[in-house]
Design a protein around this motif. Structure first.
Motif, PDB file in Angstrom:
ATOM      1  N   UNK A  44       0.862  -1.149   0.054  1.00 42.05           N
ATOM      2  CA  UNK A  44      -0.097   0.050  -0.024  1.00 42.05           C
ATOM      3  C   UNK A  44       0.708   1.249   0.109  1.00 42.05           C
ATOM      4  N   UNK A  45       2.079   1.142   0.274  1.00 42.62           N
ATOM      5  CA  UNK A  45       2.868   2.454   0.647  1.00 42.62           C
ATOM      6  C   UNK A  45       2.508   3.143   1.930  1.00 42.62           C
ATOM      7  N   UNK A  46       1.941   2.336   2.816  1.00 40.61           N
ATOM      8  CA  UNK A  46       1.443   2.962   3.954  1.00 40.61           C
ATOM      9  C   UNK A  46       2.836   2.728   5.144  1.00 40.61           C
ATOM     10  N   UNK A 100      -6.538   3.368   1.352  1.00 39.95           N
ATOM     11  CA  UNK A 100      -6.739   2.793   0.210  1.00 39.95           C
ATOM     12  C   UNK A 100      -7.644   3.311  -0.568  1.00 39.95           C
ATOM     13  N   UNK A 101      -8.653   4.289   0.163  1.00 45.78           N
ATOM     14  CA  UNK A 101      -9.703   4.760  -0.891  1.00 45.78           C
ATOM     15  C   UNK A 101      -9.529   6.227  -0.843  1.00 45.78           C
ATOM     16  N   UNK A 102      -8.827   7.026   0.047  1.00 42.62           N
ATOM     17  CA  UNK A 102      -8.540   8.399  -0.110  1.00 42.62           C
ATOM     18  C   UNK A 102      -6.919   8.527  -0.389  1.00 42.62           C
ATOM     19  N   UNK A 103      -6.171   7.595  -0.106  1.00 47.09           N
ATOM     20  CA  UNK A 103      -4.908   7.807  -0.380  1.00 47.09           C
ATOM     21  C   UNK A 103      -3.860   8.439   1.000  1.00 47.09           C
ATOM     22  N   UNK A 104      -4.977   8.632   2.070  1.00 46.15           N
ATOM     23  CA  UNK A 104      -4.249   9.329   3.212  1.00 46.15           C
ATOM     24  C   UNK A 104      -5.128   8.758   4.283  1.00 46.15           C
TER      25      UNK A 104
END
Length: 369
Positions: A44-46, A100-104
């Protein structure tokens, strides 16, 4: 020990076990933490940081108090058939969904809501990747075989249903305190791996079980068994059977001397034989091996044995349906005279087995008195 803030509850062992985890458990907690951190980063890049990892060995009865009352509960499947459990804090789940849905990850507290199947599908990617990395890192490690080869299974709607779905009696419980995106949202992930039986004891248990089976079979072989020689069976209505008297004649099948059956335990046929005599005693000569005669044997059924006789004539308790018995020269007759206690069979119709060379019979001696 009390909880502080949003930190997970401290998991306690049972009184008869040490409360301090050993080096192996500490190492396992680090590997599990790194697996989740790398999975969230690569898939995810999280920024997923495990701030604390706690371990406890708990029984199935303690899990309901250990797991939080509000969370997303999941089952983890294993190829070997074992089942593990996982719970994800709702705020932590909301942060994963937001990214995953908003990017933040939003810093404000997410509204409380029940998890959905869509949430489970979004969580599956991270969970499966983390569990796969864990299996790779622990491959070949016999001390942590219980944590290998798991994957996301299904979301469970309640904590009670989750606990009822588990099969093991004890679990390795890990509590990961997680921070997303430098504290934007945080929460706890708890994973309970089942404790596997000690495989080193399996061969000993198998040997003991084999010894018990052999001992039981040996006792069965030494058990006495009574074998009965059955000349024939005749269907007689109860009304006539109740009035039988000495001297009455029962009609037997004409081939009964050649179709004698040796039976045990209530009509279980061992073999068929021919009735004869040896040294003045009644004898039965087995015609075929028992295995050839017993195959397909069923309990005696008078109707099946006499298919040409209507059921009404067998079941009707009246003499009106019985033919008058007359003397028949070519039929073996069983009589019970007053002076004898055993059936008397025509001597001329009984085969003499005295010429059998390999027959060894101990004839009982009767003392004169």
């Amino acid at each position: 020990m009390e909880n502080e803030g949003s930190s997970p509850p401290v998991l306690r062992r049972k009184a008869n076990k040490p409360t301090k985890p050993d080096a192996s458990e500490v190492s396992m907690g680090k590997v599990l933490s790194l697996s989740f951190e790398r999975a969230a980063r690569d898939t995810m890049g999280l920024m997923f940081q495990v701030e604390e990892c706690r371990y406890a060995l708990q029984g199935i009865s303690d899990l309901p108090t250990t797991l939080p009352d509000t969370a997303m509960w999941c089952l983890l499947d294993c190829a070997a058939g074992d089942i593990a459990a996982m719970s994800v804090d709702l705020q932590l789940l909301a942060g994963l969904i937001e990214f995953q849905t908003l990017g933040c990850v939003l810093k404000n507290k997410a509204p409380e809501r029940a998890p959905t199947r869509v949430d489970g599908s979004l969580l599956m990617a991270v969970a499966d990747d983390a569990l796969a990395r864990l299996s790779v890192d622990l491959e070949g490690d016999p001390h942590h075989a219980w944590a290998q080869d798991y994957r996301y299974g299904a979301m469970i709607e309640s904590k009670r249903a989750l606990v009822l779905s588990l099969l093991a009696e004890q679990f390795h419980v890990f509590s990961l305190q997680v921070s997303l995106e430098s504290g934007a949202k945080s929460g706890c992930i708890q994973i309970a791996f089942p404790v596997l039986p000690d495989v080193s004891e399996a061969p000993v248990e198998a040997e003991e079980e084999t010894a018990e089976i052999e001992a039981f079979q040996s006792e069965i072989r030494r058990a006495p068994a009574v074998t009965e020689a059955v000349l024939a069976r005749v269907a007689v209505p109860y009304s006539r059977l109740a009035n039988l008297a000495v001297g009455d004649v029962l009609e037997l099948p004409i081939d009964c001397l050649n179709n004698l059956t040796l039976e045990v335990s209530g009509q279980v046929v061992l073999a068929k034989a021919t009735l004869g005599k040896v040294n003045g005693l009644r004898a039965a000569k087995i015609r075929l091996p028992a295995s050839q005669e017993v195959k397909g044997h069923k309990p005696y059924d008078p109707v099946a044995e006499r298919p040409d006789t209507p059921d009404e004539e067998i079941l009707k308790e009246t003499e009106a349906f019985l033919p008058e018995v007359e003397a028949v020269e070519d039929v073996a007759v069983l009589q019970t005279p007053e002076e004898e206690t055993e059936p008397v069979l025509p001597e001329e119709d009984i085969e003499d087995f005295s010429d059998l060379d390999d027959l060894d019979i101990a004839v009982p001696q009767v003392a004169a008195g």
